[in-house]
Scaffold this active site. Structure first.
Site, PDB file in Angstrom:
ATOM      1  N   ASN A  13      -8.169  -1.596  -6.877  1.00  0.00           N
ATOM      2  CA  ASN A  13      -7.733  -0.412  -6.364  1.00  0.00           C
ATOM      3  C   ASN A  13      -8.750   0.662  -6.983  1.00  0.00           C
ATOM      4  OD1 ASN A  13      -5.487   0.103  -4.247  1.00  0.00           O
ATOM      5  ND2 ASN A  13      -4.550  -1.446  -5.476  1.00  0.00           N
ATOM      6  N   HIS A 108       1.850   1.474  -4.618  1.00  0.00           N
ATOM      7  CA  HIS A 108       2.841   0.216  -4.634  1.00  0.00           C
ATOM      8  C   HIS A 108       2.794  -0.495  -3.524  1.00  0.00           C
ATOM      9  CE1 HIS A 108       6.406  -1.920  -5.624  1.00  0.00           C
ATOM     10  NE2 HIS A 108       6.889  -1.938  -4.477  1.00  0.00           N
ATOM     11  N   ALA A 172      -5.383  -2.498   3.012  1.00  0.00           N
ATOM     12  CA  ALA A 172      -4.831  -1.319   3.574  1.00  0.00           C
ATOM     13  C   ALA A 172      -4.649  -0.447   2.310  1.00  0.00           C
ATOM     14  CB  ALA A 172      -3.337  -1.680   4.174  1.00  0.00           C
ATOM     15  N   GLU A 173      -4.228  -0.833   0.962  1.00  0.00           N
ATOM     16  CA  GLU A 173      -4.247  -0.166  -0.123  1.00  0.00           C
ATOM     17  C   GLU A 173      -5.450   0.629  -0.459  1.00  0.00           C
ATOM     18  OE1 GLU A 173      -2.296  -1.862  -3.681  1.00  0.00           O
ATOM     19  OE2 GLU A 173      -1.588  -3.719  -2.420  1.00  0.00           O
TER      20      GLU A 173
HETATM   21  C1  GRF Z   1      -1.731  -3.573  -6.259  1.00  0.00           C
HETATM   22  O1  GRF Z   1      -1.401  -4.475  -5.147  1.00  0.00           O
HETATM   23  C2  GRF Z   1      -0.855  -2.457  -6.600  1.00  0.00           C
HETATM   24  O2  GRF Z   1      -0.320  -1.781  -5.291  1.00  0.00           O
HETATM   25  C3  GRF Z   1       0.116  -2.788  -7.511  1.00  0.00           C
HETATM   26  O3  GRF Z   1      -0.714  -3.860  -8.243  1.00  0.00           O
HETATM   27  C4  GRF Z   1      -1.545  -4.318  -7.683  1.00  0.00           C
HETATM   28  C5  GRF Z   1      -3.081  -3.843  -8.543  1.00  0.00           C
HETATM   29  O4  GRF Z   1      -4.056  -4.531  -7.852  1.00  0.00           O
HETATM   30  N1  GRF Z   1       0.538  -1.359  -8.180  1.00  0.00           N
HETATM   31  P1  GRF Z   1      -5.536  -3.959  -8.375  1.00  0.00           P
HETATM   32  O5  GRF Z   1      -5.503  -4.313 -10.037  1.00  0.00           O
HETATM   33  O6  GRF Z   1      -5.699  -2.627  -8.174  1.00  0.00           O
HETATM   34  O7  GRF Z   1      -6.307  -5.025  -7.828  1.00  0.00           O
END
Ligand code: GRF
Length: 214
Positions: A13, A108, A172-173
């Site tokens: 992310n 989340h 999607a994130e």
């Molecule tokens: C993601 O799925 C986020 O939604 C959750 O922890 C994960 C982190 O993944 N809070 P990354 O470190 O961003 O790859």
């Protein structure tokens, strides 16, 4: 808007936010990346992008208060006005959360308020939901609570495993977090009665003004 990103691990992310901020018209800039975990892969992503990254290891602190005070100071020293938590696996003290109230969001991997906490995808499969997703929300003292800025819906497929579902939600994130940050950095997000209100962009034309043929 100057943003500090908090991570603990992989940093995918974080990478999506870095990519978004690289566009000249994106209204936010990442000024620091802080990890509580020295082994976080995301630290390398930040360094590769030329963003100052540092470790504040929670294990070096006897109590949460002093860890949080150090974290807050580091963010301020870096000039951060806003925090994006991106896979940051520490519970923050009420004092920290209040200090950064309405200036900190988290992502989340579920459609909150469903499936707060850990092992989200396994629990979604166990519950048999047909749609899950991701949520960007303002941070409040209670875990995974707070006014919702944006959500993405993701279908659950019949043959999904925890891994395949997690991968689809993560995709999607990576679209959702930059979108939410853009709305906030453009000053279009207000919180009223603990709900988010999003104002239209100055360039949004009300449909009634669109005259066919013009
Ligand atoms: C993601 O799925 C986020 O939604 C959750 O922890 C994960 C982190 O993944 N809070 P990354 O470190 O961003 O790859």
């Amino acid at each position: 808007m100057k943003v500090g990103v908090l991570i603990s691990g992989r940093g995918s992310n974080l990478a999506s936010l870095i990519d978004a901020c690289a566009h000249p018209d994106f209204p936010a800039e990442i000024v620091t990346v802080i990890s509580n975990n020295p082994g976080a892969k995301g630290l390398e992503i930040a360094e590769a992008a030329g963003i100052p990254a540092r470790v504040i290891n929670h294990r070096d602190f006897a109590v949460r208060d002093t860890f949080d005070a150090c974290l807050s100071e580091a963010l301020e020293d870096a000039g951060a006005e806003f925090i994006c938590s991106a896979g940051f696996m520490r519970i923050l003290t009420d004092g920290f959360v209040e200090k950064w109230r309405n200036r900190q969001v988290n992502i989340h991997p579920s459609l909150l308020p469903a499936f707060k906490g850990l092992h989200v995808h396994a629990r979604a499969l166990e519950a048999g939901v047909r749609i899950t997703g991701a949520t960007v929300h303002f941070v409040r003292p209670e875990m995974d609570e707070g006014p919702i800025v944006a959500q993405a819906a993701v279908p659950v497929m019949l043959n999904d495993t925890e891994e395949t579902l997690a991968a689809r939600v993560l995709e999607a994130e990576h679209k959702l977090y930059p979108l939410a940050l853009r709305l906030i950095a453009e000053g279009r997000v207000r919180i009223v009665d603990e709900k988010v209100i999003i104002s239209p962009a100055p360039t949004d034309v009300p449909p009634s003004l669109i005259v066919p043929g013009m």
